[in-house]
Scaffold this motif. Structure first.
Motif, PDB file in Angstrom:
ATOM      1  N   ILE A  23      46.299  -9.758 -28.765  1.00 32.07           N
ATOM      2  CA  ILE A  23      44.847  -9.629 -28.639  1.00 32.07           C
ATOM      3  C   ILE A  23      44.251 -10.975 -28.257  1.00 32.07           C
ATOM      4  CG2 ILE A  23      42.732  -8.915 -29.808  1.00 32.07           C
ATOM      5  CD1 ILE A  23      44.825  -6.687 -29.435  1.00 32.07           C
ATOM      6  N   ALA A  24      43.299 -10.984 -27.319  1.00 35.63           N
ATOM      7  CA  ALA A  24      42.636 -12.223 -26.914  1.00 35.63           C
ATOM      8  C   ALA A  24      41.969 -12.877 -28.117  1.00 35.63           C
ATOM      9  CB  ALA A  24      41.611 -11.928 -25.820  1.00 35.63           C
ATOM     10  N   LYS A  25      41.939 -14.208 -28.130  1.00 40.70           N
ATOM     11  CA  LYS A  25      41.455 -14.947 -29.307  1.00 40.70           C
ATOM     12  C   LYS A  25      40.040 -14.559 -29.704  1.00 40.70           C
ATOM     13  CE  LYS A  25      44.403 -19.037 -28.971  1.00 40.70           C
ATOM     14  NZ  LYS A  25      44.451 -20.508 -28.831  1.00 40.70           N
ATOM     15  N   ASN A  26      39.174 -14.321 -28.729  1.00 35.91           N
ATOM     16  CA  ASN A  26      37.787 -13.982 -29.049  1.00 35.91           C
ATOM     17  C   ASN A  26      37.662 -12.668 -29.818  1.00 35.91           C
ATOM     18  OD1 ASN A  26      36.930 -16.280 -27.754  1.00 35.91           O
ATOM     19  ND2 ASN A  26      36.431 -15.248 -25.824  1.00 35.91           N
ATOM     20  N   ASP A  27      38.660 -11.789 -29.684  1.00 33.60           N
ATOM     21  CA  ASP A  27      38.591 -10.475 -30.330  1.00 33.60           C
ATOM     22  C   ASP A  27      39.529 -10.348 -31.526  1.00 33.60           C
ATOM     23  OD1 ASP A  27      36.684  -9.539 -28.577  1.00 33.60           O
ATOM     24  OD2 ASP A  27      38.146  -8.736 -27.161  1.00 33.60           O
ATOM     25  N   GLN A  28      40.244 -11.422 -31.873  1.00 30.62           N
ATOM     26  CA  GLN A  28      41.242 -11.318 -32.939  1.00 30.62           C
ATOM     27  C   GLN A  28      40.616 -11.030 -34.300  1.00 30.62           C
ATOM     28  OE1 GLN A  28      43.891 -14.694 -32.915  1.00 30.62           O
ATOM     29  NE2 GLN A  28      44.988 -13.972 -31.086  1.00 30.62           N
ATOM     30  N   LYS A  29      39.446 -11.587 -34.569  1.00 24.24           N
ATOM     31  CA  LYS A  29      38.825 -11.368 -35.882  1.00 24.24           C
ATOM     32  C   LYS A  29      38.462  -9.903 -36.092  1.00 24.24           C
ATOM     33  CE  LYS A  29      35.148 -12.872 -38.991  1.00 24.24           C
ATOM     34  NZ  LYS A  29      34.859 -11.496 -39.420  1.00 24.24           N
ATOM     35  N   GLN A  30      37.815  -9.287 -35.093  1.00 16.79           N
ATOM     36  CA  GLN A  30      37.435  -7.883 -35.288  1.00 16.79           C
ATOM     37  C   GLN A  30      38.666  -6.976 -35.303  1.00 16.79           C
ATOM     38  OE1 GLN A  30      35.174  -5.959 -32.163  1.00 16.79           O
ATOM     39  NE2 GLN A  30      35.684  -7.564 -30.686  1.00 16.79           N
ATOM     40  N   PHE A  31      39.729  -7.362 -34.579  1.00 15.86           N
ATOM     41  CA  PHE A  31      40.966  -6.582 -34.628  1.00 15.86           C
ATOM     42  C   PHE A  31      41.587  -6.667 -36.020  1.00 15.86           C
ATOM     43  CE2 PHE A  31      45.572  -6.095 -34.121  1.00 15.86           C
ATOM     44  CZ  PHE A  31      45.643  -4.902 -33.422  1.00 15.86           C
ATOM     45  N   LYS A  32      41.597  -7.878 -36.586  1.00 19.95           N
ATOM     46  CA  LYS A  32      42.167  -8.065 -37.923  1.00 19.95           C
ATOM     47  C   LYS A  32      41.361  -7.284 -38.960  1.00 19.95           C
ATOM     48  CE  LYS A  32      43.409 -12.248 -38.860  1.00 19.95           C
ATOM     49  NZ  LYS A  32      43.364 -13.682 -39.244  1.00 19.95           N
TER      50      LYS A  32
END
Length: 737
Positions: A192-201
């Motif tokens: 997952i791209a870094k900008n979207d990693q938080k919402q993915f987690k």
């Protein structure tokens, strides 16, 4: 009279006592085949040579006992029910023998309970056998599901504690890996791209707790570093005995590119790339509302390029277009990032200044006009000048619409045109007519008025209207919507899983916002419930639905409408009168009106709901229970055969399918079939959700996967076998949700 021969093994050392239950059974119409045994060897022999429906045993024999008989049945892993028949039994012995597995205890001197007890145990035994068959089928379905995931074109992976443990070939192909071994050491988060990693987690954590989002749009990274747009759907599942998260990925890069392009085209002028009139007007309406609410300083500038038409006519559109492009470039160079430049018409440009008062706008307008007058624009291989007239206006709180501001600016520009016209003057934009309230029922279906580009109305009520009372007057926005026809109906199709062509829609309600945008029920239903206006909304929805039914009937279309009735409206005289008058006065088939109620609220108000259901059935309406949970007890308490539909939330089904309660869902579905109740799975958002509910045999499905709620009832219901939903074609399918 039972036709089946009942095989009964009797454990008793008294031949006379053994005849007691046989006489009772035969007297009740059973055909009985029996064998009497009185010790361990005899019972083992009998079990070896015959499959028995029932064992009747005395509690204590000279050489044997009921407890020993129960132990033998357990050792042989037989599920045959055993009932104790004895002359007397202490409380301690009763507790011991029932704890050991005896189904009941009957006294020999009172055999009146014997036949009912036997009949009950035979039914329970049959249910246990059916349950075992169901479990085997579920096991087979799990194997089939695994095969389906492996063969599906959707990218699916399973992760445990963030690490890959399984993935199908489509997943490997999407992310550019050769084998699962390459992924087993890579956390899913790394894809997952870094900008979207938080919402993915966060989504992974929610899924692990059983709290699922419908979907998540993200940017992902392939093995070669390329980025793609994906949509991810999460579901907790058991795999190889471990709690895992199933993630289904869909590549939406092409869709996102198309959406971005469509958004650009709907907002921009094709030639200049400037914002178009529609988008500018919309933003001007937002600015007007901001002035009214927050007192912001907002102004606009209007440019009339009055010579451009003559240039187009004399030198050609190539020269004129080139000149227009250079003019817009020049203007952009003099504007800051907050200013919005738009092409308002063929020879008209407008500028929205969100942070400038009228004096600042006048100064800027003079500077821009001077720059244009002084510019030597090369077009058609020669220097050209294009005369322009400029007008300004300040947006004020007393303006009723954006028309006033634009008209003021246009009028100011008129005096700057030369006396001898070098081009046809651009006419001031005419105010769009106010949105008219549709007629009541000459045309039974309510036609939603178009959202006029310039009809962005002010937030404030006319001065003549009296304000609502501070308390007890209801929510003012909802009150205004009820008085001015400010609600709209939208419809979502309910699609047959067997390809039936009957038209069925759920009726949903939306409220019009200040800019004619549709407001979802989640934003106004809670307020209506708190203010006591929910019954009025229910009546409005029901009235408009009946009008729509009348219109469909006149077209010769038999359309069924599912209308949700809130707990506050159940039994309400006003709602009942709306239904009664609509059915009696319009000549519609009331069978096509399905009254939908929430199962949990029904369970809490059985008496009130039962009376309401009876009245609706007398009028010819059908009944549906929504959000069905532990529905069996509720059905038993309602009037007999009153419920015709059960609706199950697709998310709840998914959770049940992954838990130990899947047998309970299967049992409810079986019960529905026996009672001729049709079942609907709702909130089916994608192919993954459809595959989850497929094994349970739902009659209908509903959700965004098939069609989002829409004001137009134009869904193409299946008309032949090619459009029928099938297990091999799960991806075929092209108030308050």
């Amino acid at each position: 009279m039972e036709n089946k021969v009942l095989s009964v093994l009797i454990v008793d050392d008294s031949p006379d006592d053994a005849e007691l239950p046989v006489r009772e059974l035969r007297a009740s119409g059973y055909r009985v085949k029996t064998e009497r045994v009185y010790n361990l060897a005899g019972m083992e022999s009998a079990l070896q040579k015959e499959k028995w429906d029932l064992v009747l045993s005395d509690f204590t024999l000279l050489q044997y006992s009921a407890q020993m008989a129960l132990e033998l049945l357990k050792r042989k892993k037989l599920d045959t029910p055993l009932i104790v028949i004895t002359r007397s039994l202490s409380d301690e012995d009763f507790a011991a023998v029932t704890a050991a597995g005896a189904r009941d205890v009957i006294r020999k001197n009172y055999t009146g309970r014997l036949v009912p007890a036997i009949r009950r145990e035979l039914e329970v035994a049959e249910m246990r056998r059916e349950l075992e068959v169901a479990r085997k089928k579920v096991k087979e379905m799990e194997v089939q599901h695994s095969a389906m995931v492996t063969g599906t074109q959707e990218a699916v992976c399973y992760c445990h504690e963030g690490m890959h443990i399984e993935a199908n070939q489509a997943y490997l192909n999407m992310f550019g890996y050769d084998s699962l071994a390459d992924l087993e050491i890579i956390p899913v988060l790394n894809l997952i791209a870094k900008n979207d990693q938080k919402q993915f987690k966060d989504a992974l954590k929610k899924a692990a707790r059983g709290k699922l989002d419908s979907s998540l749009e993200l940017e992902a990274v392939r093995a070669n570093g390329d980025q793609i747009n994906i949509e991810a759907v999460f579901a907790p599942v058991k795999m190889k005995g471990e709690d895992t998260i199933q993630i289904t990925f869909t590549d939406i890069s092409a869709r996102k590119a198309t959406e971005d392009r469509l958004q650009y085209l709907t907002q921009r002028d094709a030639l200049t790339g400037l914002f178009n009139r529609h988008y500018f007007t919309k933003e001007l309406g937002h600015a007007l509302n901001a002035v009214k609410k927050e007192g912001k300083a907002v102004s606009l500038i209007y440019f009339d390029l009055y010579q451009l038409e003559e240039i187009n006519n004399t030198l050609g559109y190539t020269v004129g277009d080139g000149m227009l492009l250079k003019i817009t470039k020049l203007l952009k160079e003099h504007l800051d990032a907050d200013s919005m430049l738009a092409r308002f018409g063929d020879e008209e440009l407008t500028i929205l200044l969100p942070a400038k008062d009228h004096a600042a706008a006048e100064t800027l307008a003079a500077e821009l006009k001077q720059a244009l007058d002084n510019a030597n624009i090369i077009a058609g291989n020669q220097k050209q000048k294009c005369g322009c007239a400029v007008g300004t206006a300040q947006i004020t709180a007393d303006m009723k619409s954006v028309h006033e501001a634009i008209t003021q600016a246009v009028i100011k520009s008129k005096g700057q045109r030369p006396t001898a016209k070098t081009a046809a003057p651009a006419a001031a934009p005419e105010p769009a007519p106010p949105v008219a309230e549709p007629p009541k029922i000459e045309s039974p279906i309510e036609i939603e008025p178009p959202i006029a580009e310039l009809a962005v109305q002010a937030d404030l009520a006319p001065a003549s209207e009296e304000p609502a009372a501070a308390t007890g007057a209801g929510d003012p926005l909802i009150t205004a919507a009820l008085q001015s026809n400010g609600f709209r109906l939208v419809y979502q199709p309910i699609v047959s899983m067997q390809g039936e062509t009957e038209e069925m829609y759920e009726v949903l309600v939306r409220m019009l916002g200040e800019n004619n945008e549709l407001i979802s029920p989640g934003q106004f239903i809670p307020k209506a419930e708190a203010s006591g206006q929910l019954v009025e909304i229910d009546c409005w929805v029901m009235q408009r639905t009946l009008e729509a039914m009348t219109a469909m009937a006149q077209e010769g279309r038999a359309v069924s409408y599912f209308v949700n009735v809130s707990p506050m409206s159940v039994g309400n005289d006003a709602l009942i009168n709306v239904v009664q008058n609509g059915v009696n006065n319009s000549g519609i088939d009331a069978h096509n009106l399905v009254i939908e109620m929430s199962q949990p609220s029904v369970a809490q108000n059985i008496d009130k709901v039962s009376a309401f259901i009876t009245r609706m059935k007398e009028l010819g309406c059908q009944i549906s229970l929504d959000n069905s949970g532990p529905v069996t007890e509720t059905l038993l308490k309602l009037p007999r055969q009153s419920v015709k539909f059960l609706k199950f939330d697709g998310n709840v089904i998914s959770q049940l399918a992954q838990s130990d309660d899947k047998d309970a869902l299967t049992a409810v579905m079986d019960m529905a079939k026996q009672l001729a109740i049709r079942t609907v799975a709702t909130h089916i958002e994608d192919a993954s959700a459809l595959s989850e509910i497929w094994p349970y045999g739902f009659d209908f499905v509903q959700g965004h996967y098939f069609q989002q709620p829409d004001a137009d009832m134009s869904y193409e219901f299946a008309a032949d076998d090619e459009t029928t939903l099938s297990e091999d074609g799960l991806s075929t399918p092209t108030w308050s949700q």
